[in-house]
Design an enzyme around this catalytic site. Structure first.
Site, PDB file in Angstrom:
ATOM      1  N   GLY A  13      52.525  -1.502  41.963  1.00  0.00           N
ATOM      2  CA  GLY A  13      52.533  -0.239  41.234  1.00  0.00           C
ATOM      3  C   GLY A  13      51.188   0.447  41.209  1.00  0.00           C
ATOM      4  O   GLY A  13      50.700   0.837  40.147  1.00  0.00           O
ATOM      5  N   ALA A  14      50.595   0.642  42.396  1.00  0.00           N
ATOM      6  CA  ALA A  14      49.233   1.182  42.473  1.00  0.00           C
ATOM      7  C   ALA A  14      49.194   2.694  42.707  1.00  0.00           C
ATOM      8  O   ALA A  14      48.155   3.227  43.057  1.00  0.00           O
ATOM      9  CB  ALA A  14      48.458   0.472  43.590  1.00  0.00           C
ATOM     10  N   ASN A  91      51.614  -5.323  37.896  1.00  0.00           N
ATOM     11  CA  ASN A  91      51.429  -4.125  37.089  1.00  0.00           C
ATOM     12  C   ASN A  91      52.708  -3.320  36.876  1.00  0.00           C
ATOM     13  O   ASN A  91      52.804  -2.549  35.928  1.00  0.00           O
ATOM     14  CB  ASN A  91      50.375  -3.229  37.763  1.00  0.00           C
ATOM     15  CG  ASN A  91      50.265  -1.871  37.117  1.00  0.00           C
ATOM     16  OD1 ASN A  91      49.853  -1.745  35.959  1.00  0.00           O
ATOM     17  ND2 ASN A  91      50.652  -0.838  37.851  1.00  0.00           N
ATOM     18  N   SER A 145      52.158  -5.287  26.965  1.00  0.00           N
ATOM     19  CA  SER A 145      52.002  -4.062  26.182  1.00  0.00           C
ATOM     20  C   SER A 145      51.812  -4.421  24.717  1.00  0.00           C
ATOM     21  O   SER A 145      52.299  -5.463  24.254  1.00  0.00           O
ATOM     22  CB  SER A 145      53.241  -3.175  26.335  1.00  0.00           C
ATOM     23  OG  SER A 145      53.216  -2.091  25.420  1.00  0.00           O
ATOM     24  N   TYR A 159      62.460  -2.277  25.921  1.00  0.00           N
ATOM     25  CA  TYR A 159      61.134  -2.357  26.543  1.00  0.00           C
ATOM     26  C   TYR A 159      60.241  -3.348  25.798  1.00  0.00           C
ATOM     27  O   TYR A 159      59.598  -4.209  26.413  1.00  0.00           O
ATOM     28  CB  TYR A 159      60.494  -0.975  26.556  1.00  0.00           C
ATOM     29  CG  TYR A 159      59.054  -0.950  27.000  1.00  0.00           C
ATOM     30  CD1 TYR A 159      58.722  -1.048  28.348  1.00  0.00           C
ATOM     31  CD2 TYR A 159      58.021  -0.826  26.071  1.00  0.00           C
ATOM     32  CE1 TYR A 159      57.394  -1.028  28.761  1.00  0.00           C
ATOM     33  CE2 TYR A 159      56.698  -0.790  26.477  1.00  0.00           C
ATOM     34  CZ  TYR A 159      56.387  -0.899  27.822  1.00  0.00           C
ATOM     35  OH  TYR A 159      55.076  -0.872  28.227  1.00  0.00           O
ATOM     36  N   THR A 162      61.155  -6.936  26.502  1.00  0.00           N
ATOM     37  CA  THR A 162      60.725  -7.438  27.811  1.00  0.00           C
ATOM     38  C   THR A 162      59.227  -7.676  27.849  1.00  0.00           C
ATOM     39  O   THR A 162      58.766  -8.639  28.479  1.00  0.00           O
ATOM     40  CB  THR A 162      61.128  -6.480  28.939  1.00  0.00           C
ATOM     41  OG1 THR A 162      60.523  -5.193  28.739  1.00  0.00           O
ATOM     42  CG2 THR A 162      62.638  -6.322  29.011  1.00  0.00           C
ATOM     43  N   LYS A 163      58.458  -6.830  27.180  1.00  0.00           N
ATOM     44  CA  LYS A 163      57.004  -7.019  27.198  1.00  0.00           C
ATOM     45  C   LYS A 163      56.591  -8.227  26.352  1.00  0.00           C
ATOM     46  O   LYS A 163      55.608  -8.906  26.653  1.00  0.00           O
ATOM     47  CB  LYS A 163      56.295  -5.748  26.726  1.00  0.00           C
ATOM     48  CG  LYS A 163      56.355  -4.614  27.742  1.00  0.00           C
ATOM     49  CD  LYS A 163      55.765  -5.026  29.087  1.00  0.00           C
ATOM     50  CE  LYS A 163      55.709  -3.884  30.070  1.00  0.00           C
ATOM     51  NZ  LYS A 163      55.098  -4.268  31.365  1.00  0.00           N
ATOM     52  N   ILE A 192      47.593   4.333  26.017  1.00  0.00           N
ATOM     53  CA  ILE A 192      46.761   4.677  27.175  1.00  0.00           C
ATOM     54  C   ILE A 192      47.278   6.001  27.719  1.00  0.00           C
ATOM     55  O   ILE A 192      48.307   6.049  28.408  1.00  0.00           O
ATOM     56  CB  ILE A 192      46.836   3.591  28.278  1.00  0.00           C
ATOM     57  CG1 ILE A 192      46.553   2.200  27.696  1.00  0.00           C
ATOM     58  CG2 ILE A 192      45.889   3.930  29.418  1.00  0.00           C
ATOM     59  CD1 ILE A 192      45.162   2.021  27.132  1.00  0.00           C
TER      60      ILE A 192
END
Length: 254
Positions: A13-14, A91, A145, A159, A162-163, A192
């Site tokens: 995921g860059a 990522n 996260s 979400y 999962t994190k 962020i």
């Protein structure tokens, strides 16, 4: 802290945000790097140009990492290009959409699990033989996260789950892979801004409210997270494993 000069890095995921800036930071630290992307090559192309200007090696390739065969091919291409692998940065991830309990359909549930967890399983399994061969030990850094710590805001139930699982995965994997000299750690970013995630799923009003509760009085940046990941990547021969570093300006303290 180990020197990263010449270390071989694969990052998922860059294209933008945290992934892009982590790849940039690792390249500037002297790494050779293979960049996975899912949509859009502008970011990876910029990173290859940067690497070339610094005398480093970089390449990129696409994959849907929720699909085991595509993940395996992408990792194999990375290891072949790099000549091995010392550092893996998992990522890829996303909230997909904000849905409250009564709105969650089975398809949505599975999609969020696949994006945040199945990708990590597929990539890490495929990378393991290469990481085991790293001469000075290897480093895996997983992106979690703050939501995995605190439960997140309303509408992020799946979400956040999962994190939280990514944090447990990292701790468990650290115990399992320690005998091979592979360190496994997690990073848990808070707010962020400037990333696709928050551009799509966070309103200005919500962000402003969150910032008011952050002791340092500002939102974080992708560079804040990238520096932390780069530090953990450098611990390929270190003594830090099974840890989570929180990058949230002090809003969550543990």
């Amino acid at each position: 802290m180990g020197k990263l000069e010449g270390k071989k890095v694969f990052i998922t995921g860059a294209e933008q945000g945290i992934g892009f800036h982590t790849a940039k930071c690792l390249t500037e630290a002297g790494c050779d790097i293979y960049l996975h992307y899912f949509s859009g090559t502008e970011g990876p192309e910029q990173l290859v140009e940067l690497a070339t200007s610094l005398g480093r090696r970089a390449a990129f390739g696409p994959a849907d990492l929720t699909k085991k065969d595509e993940a395996e091919t992408c990792v194999a291409n990375a290891a072949e290009f790099l000549g091995g692998m010392d550092v893996l940065v998992n990522n890829v991830g996303g909230i997909i959409a904000r849905k409250w309990l009564g709105e969650i359909e089975p398809e949505f549930w599975q999609t969020v699990i696949d994006v945040n967890m199945t990708t990590m399983l597929n990539v890490t399994q495929a990378a393991l033989p290469h990481l085991k061969q790293a001469e000075e030990g290897a480093s895996i850094v997983n992106l979690a996260s703050l939501a995995g710590r605190s439960g997140g805001h309303s509408g992020s139930l799946v979400y956040s789950m999962t994190k939280g699982a990514v944090l447990t995965w990292s701790r468990s994997l650290a115990a399992e892979l320690g005998e091979f000299g592979i360190r496994v750690n997690a990073v848990a970013p808070g707010l962020i801004l400037g990333t696709r995630f928050h551009n799509q799923h966070t309103t200005k009003e919500s962000a402003d409210e969150t910032v008011r509760g952050i002791p340092l009085g500002r939102a974080g940046t992708s560079e804040d997270v990238a520096r932390t990941i780069t530090f953990l990547a450098s611990e390929y021969d270190g003594f830090i494993t099974g840890a989570t570093i929180d990058v949230n300006g002090g809003v969550y303290r543990m």
